[in-house]
Design a protein around this motif. Structure first.
Motif, PDB file in Angstrom:
ATOM      1  N   ALA A   1      -7.472 -16.667  -0.773  1.00  0.00           N
ATOM      2  CA  ALA A   1      -8.420 -16.337  -1.761  1.00  0.00           C
ATOM      3  C   ALA A   1      -9.364 -15.657  -1.302  1.00  0.00           C
ATOM      4  O   ALA A   1      -9.771 -14.608  -1.909  1.00  0.00           O
ATOM      5  CB  ALA A   1      -8.964 -17.416  -2.649  1.00  0.00           C
ATOM      6  N   LYS A   2      -9.946 -16.063  -0.159  1.00  0.00           N
ATOM      7  CA  LYS A   2     -11.213 -15.339   0.529  1.00  0.00           C
ATOM      8  C   LYS A   2     -10.767 -14.106   1.046  1.00  0.00           C
ATOM      9  O   LYS A   2     -11.733 -13.210   1.185  1.00  0.00           O
ATOM     10  CB  LYS A   2     -11.661 -16.213   1.838  1.00  0.00           C
ATOM     11  CG  LYS A   2     -12.279 -17.429   1.161  1.00  0.00           C
ATOM     12  CD  LYS A   2     -13.035 -18.211   2.473  1.00  0.00           C
ATOM     13  CE  LYS A   2     -13.746 -19.755   1.844  1.00  0.00           C
ATOM     14  NZ  LYS A   2     -14.316 -20.670   3.020  1.00  0.00           N
TER      15      LYS A   2
ATOM     16  N   ARG B   1      -7.067 -21.495   0.131  1.00  0.00           N
ATOM     17  CA  ARG B   1      -8.545 -21.131  -0.115  1.00  0.00           C
ATOM     18  C   ARG B   1      -8.607 -19.867   0.823  1.00  0.00           C
ATOM     19  O   ARG B   1      -9.524 -18.848   0.496  1.00  0.00           O
ATOM     20  CB  ARG B   1      -9.356 -22.113   0.576  1.00  0.00           C
ATOM     21  CG  ARG B   1      -9.356 -23.381  -0.644  1.00  0.00           C
ATOM     22  CD  ARG B   1     -10.268 -24.350  -0.355  1.00  0.00           C
ATOM     23  NE  ARG B   1      -9.810 -25.300   0.806  1.00  0.00           N
ATOM     24  CZ  ARG B   1     -10.322 -26.116   1.548  1.00  0.00           C
ATOM     25  NH1 ARG B   1     -11.736 -26.319   1.087  1.00  0.00           N
ATOM     26  NH2 ARG B   1      -9.756 -26.879   2.407  1.00  0.00           N
TER      27      ARG B   1
ATOM     28  N   GLU C   1     -11.363 -26.894  -6.122  1.00  0.00           N
ATOM     29  CA  GLU C   1     -11.120 -26.103  -4.999  1.00  0.00           C
ATOM     30  C   GLU C   1     -11.013 -26.809  -3.723  1.00  0.00           C
ATOM     31  O   GLU C   1     -10.112 -26.418  -2.883  1.00  0.00           O
ATOM     32  CB  GLU C   1     -12.082 -25.131  -5.088  1.00  0.00           C
ATOM     33  CG  GLU C   1     -11.901 -24.156  -6.133  1.00  0.00           C
ATOM     34  CD  GLU C   1     -13.183 -22.942  -6.057  1.00  0.00           C
ATOM     35  OE1 GLU C   1     -13.976 -22.900  -5.171  1.00  0.00           O
ATOM     36  OE2 GLU C   1     -13.044 -22.108  -6.844  1.00  0.00           O
TER      37      GLU C   1
ATOM     38  N   LEU D   1      -7.448 -28.004  -2.862  1.00  0.00           N
ATOM     39  CA  LEU D   1      -6.619 -27.089  -2.644  1.00  0.00           C
ATOM     40  C   LEU D   1      -6.298 -27.177  -1.015  1.00  0.00           C
ATOM     41  O   LEU D   1      -7.118 -27.287  -0.327  1.00  0.00           O
ATOM     42  CB  LEU D   1      -6.675 -25.696  -3.175  1.00  0.00           C
ATOM     43  CG  LEU D   1      -6.795 -25.544  -4.592  1.00  0.00           C
ATOM     44  CD1 LEU D   1      -7.592 -24.083  -4.889  1.00  0.00           C
ATOM     45  CD2 LEU D   1      -5.840 -25.862  -5.146  1.00  0.00           C
TER      46      LEU D   1
END
Length: 235
Positions: free
Chosen positions: A194-195, A191, A183, A186
């Motif tokens: 995604a959060k 990221r 991760e 990335l």
């Protein structure tokens, strides 16, 4: 002047010069000799029943003790005046606390507190504070030695349980670290997206009910496959 008139004669006062010590010594010597011989004095009184004791009181020894105590007190006061005591009131308080004395007395100011510390040091010695610190450090070192790590032999069941936990946990910890490293590779935008998605899903949820899962904080939970049961793990 007639015979009936009374003649008044004025007596002159006699003044004696010098010390009476020698006369007193002679009188006492004559009295002691008369007592030893058992004769009568000029008044006719028998002196045979007078006894002179040969015991002596050790006055010199008592006087020397008092004199020694007085000299020691003068010496202590002299040393107290020569002692260097800090003018910082906080340091004076710390010194009194280290000596086991009250930090402050009723109505006592910084000057009186400093004088009290000087008097204590004159009795206990100038290095009394250092000795107290060394004793305290030695005591802490002894206590630290008693609180050291110690081991004892456990039952075989405890060893088997810990081996099972290690075989179960270590591979999963390895997988988690591998996933975390992937991760990190990335891009930051991926990221962050995604959060944000996880936050959107969490904000869309509402609390239906709550239940205490354990006496310690809950660290993980998971639903069963049919969503009928929830398993939790705590600290």
């Amino acid at each position: 002047m007639s015979d009936d008139e009374e003649v008044v004669i004025k007596k002159t006062k006699q003044v004696h010069y010098g010390s009476l010590e020698e006369q007193e010594k002679a009188r006492l010597a004559a009295l002691a000799a008369a007592v030893r011989e058992g004769v009568e004095d000029n008044g006719g009184k028998e002196l045979g029943d007078i006894q002179i004791s040969s015991e002596y009181m050790e006055l010199e020894e008592e006087m020397s003790k008092d004199k020694k105590a007085l000299l020691e007190e003068f010496e202590r006061r002299r040393k107290a005046r020569q002692l260097n005591v800090s003018t910082d009131d906080d340091e004076v308080r710390r010194s009194l606390r280290q000596l086991g004395e009250p930090v402050c007395l009723f109505g006592e100011g910084p000057a009186e507190r400093r004088v009290r510390l000087r008097d204590l040091l004159s009795y206990l010695g100038e290095d009394a504070i250092h000795k107290k610190l060394e004793e305290e450090e030695a005591r802490i070192e002894r206590d630290r030695g008693r609180e050291g790590t110690w081991y004892h032999e456990g039952p075989p069941e405890l060893r088997d349980a810990r081996l099972w936990i290690a075989r179960y946990s270590l591979p999963r910890a390895k997988q988690r670290l591998t996933k975390a490293r992937e991760e990190l590779k990335l891009p930051g935008s991926v990221r962050a997206a995604a959060k944000q998605e996880s936050q959107r899903k969490a904000s869309a949820m509402s609390i239906y009910c709550s239940q205490i899962g354990d006496s310690r904080p809950i660290s993980f939970c998971r639903f069963s496959d049919d969503s009928q049961m929830l398993i939790t793990s705590s600290w």
